[in-house]
Design a protein around this motif. Structure first.
Motif, PDB file in Angstrom:
ATOM      1  N   LYS A 100     -50.327 -54.195   3.531  1.00 18.39           N
ATOM      2  CA  LYS A 100     -49.509 -53.709   4.641  1.00 18.39           C
ATOM      3  C   LYS A 100     -50.173 -52.523   5.334  1.00 18.39           C
ATOM      4  CE  LYS A 100     -44.986 -55.150   2.937  1.00 18.39           C
ATOM      5  NZ  LYS A 100     -43.693 -54.709   2.424  1.00 18.39           N
ATOM      6  N   LEU A 101     -50.727 -51.606   4.548  1.00 19.19           N
ATOM      7  CA  LEU A 101     -51.402 -50.452   5.136  1.00 19.19           C
ATOM      8  C   LEU A 101     -52.617 -50.865   5.960  1.00 19.19           C
ATOM      9  CD1 LEU A 101     -51.192 -47.813   2.265  1.00 19.19           C
ATOM     10  CD2 LEU A 101     -50.006 -47.781   4.467  1.00 19.19           C
ATOM     11  N   LYS A 102     -53.362 -51.856   5.491  1.00 15.94           N
ATOM     12  CA  LYS A 102     -54.515 -52.348   6.246  1.00 15.94           C
ATOM     13  C   LYS A 102     -54.072 -52.953   7.577  1.00 15.94           C
ATOM     14  CE  LYS A 102     -57.493 -53.283   2.299  1.00 15.94           C
ATOM     15  NZ  LYS A 102     -58.131 -54.309   1.477  1.00 15.94           N
ATOM     16  N   ASP A 115     -51.234 -52.147  -0.170  1.00 12.01           N
ATOM     17  CA  ASP A 115     -52.561 -52.017   0.424  1.00 12.01           C
ATOM     18  C   ASP A 115     -52.717 -52.968   1.606  1.00 12.01           C
ATOM     19  OD1 ASP A 115     -53.292 -50.080  -1.360  1.00 12.01           O
ATOM     20  OD2 ASP A 115     -54.507 -51.416  -2.633  1.00 12.01           O
TER      21      ASP A 115
END
Length: 136
Positions: free
Chosen positions: A24-26, A22
């Protein structure tokens, strides 16, 4: 009965794989969003500063079943000739005439009245766009 020695799962095993993913995705989403905003701003700025001729349809008047009169205001560089394209439409939206009005005046603001010949009675006239004129 109290359970003694219980720790939270995060305390025992560290951060979960989902939490790391999460984060990394942000970060990736934020970077891509900022890049997209920058590209959009760059293209918008290039478009606005690249236009040397702009026009505005002040008014139009249908003078007969075969003609419409238009009043345009054009802003351009003083030494740049320009051309504006106009489209006349019938009540059903079909194209009944179009005209390119040329502006050769050596002024930065030009008011011009022109006539569009039509194949049938026009009910609307639209300014399609203006651009620097090419050729003589």
């Amino acid at each position: 009965m109290a359970a003694t020695g219980e720790k939270s799962a995060a305390g025992r095993y560290g951060r979960s794989v989902d939490a790391r993913a999460d984060r990394k995705l942000k970060i990736i989403g934020g970077v891509l969003g900022a890049a997209m905003l920058g590209v959009t701003g760059w293209f918008g700025f290039s478009y606005v500063t690249g236009q040397k001729v702009s026009g505005e349809l002040i008014k139009f008047k249908v003078v007969s079943d075969s003609a419409a009169e238009v009043h345009l205001e054009v802003r351009k560089d003083a030494g740049t000739p320009g051309v504006c394209t106009l489209l006349a439409q019938a009540e059903d939206g079909s194209e009944v005439g179009w005209k390119d009005l040329r502006f050769d005046e050596h002024r930065s603001r030009v008011d011009k009245v022109g006539t569009i010949r039509t194949t049938q009675r026009a009910t609307a006239v639209e300014l399609i766009g203006c651009k620097p004129a090419t050729g003589g």
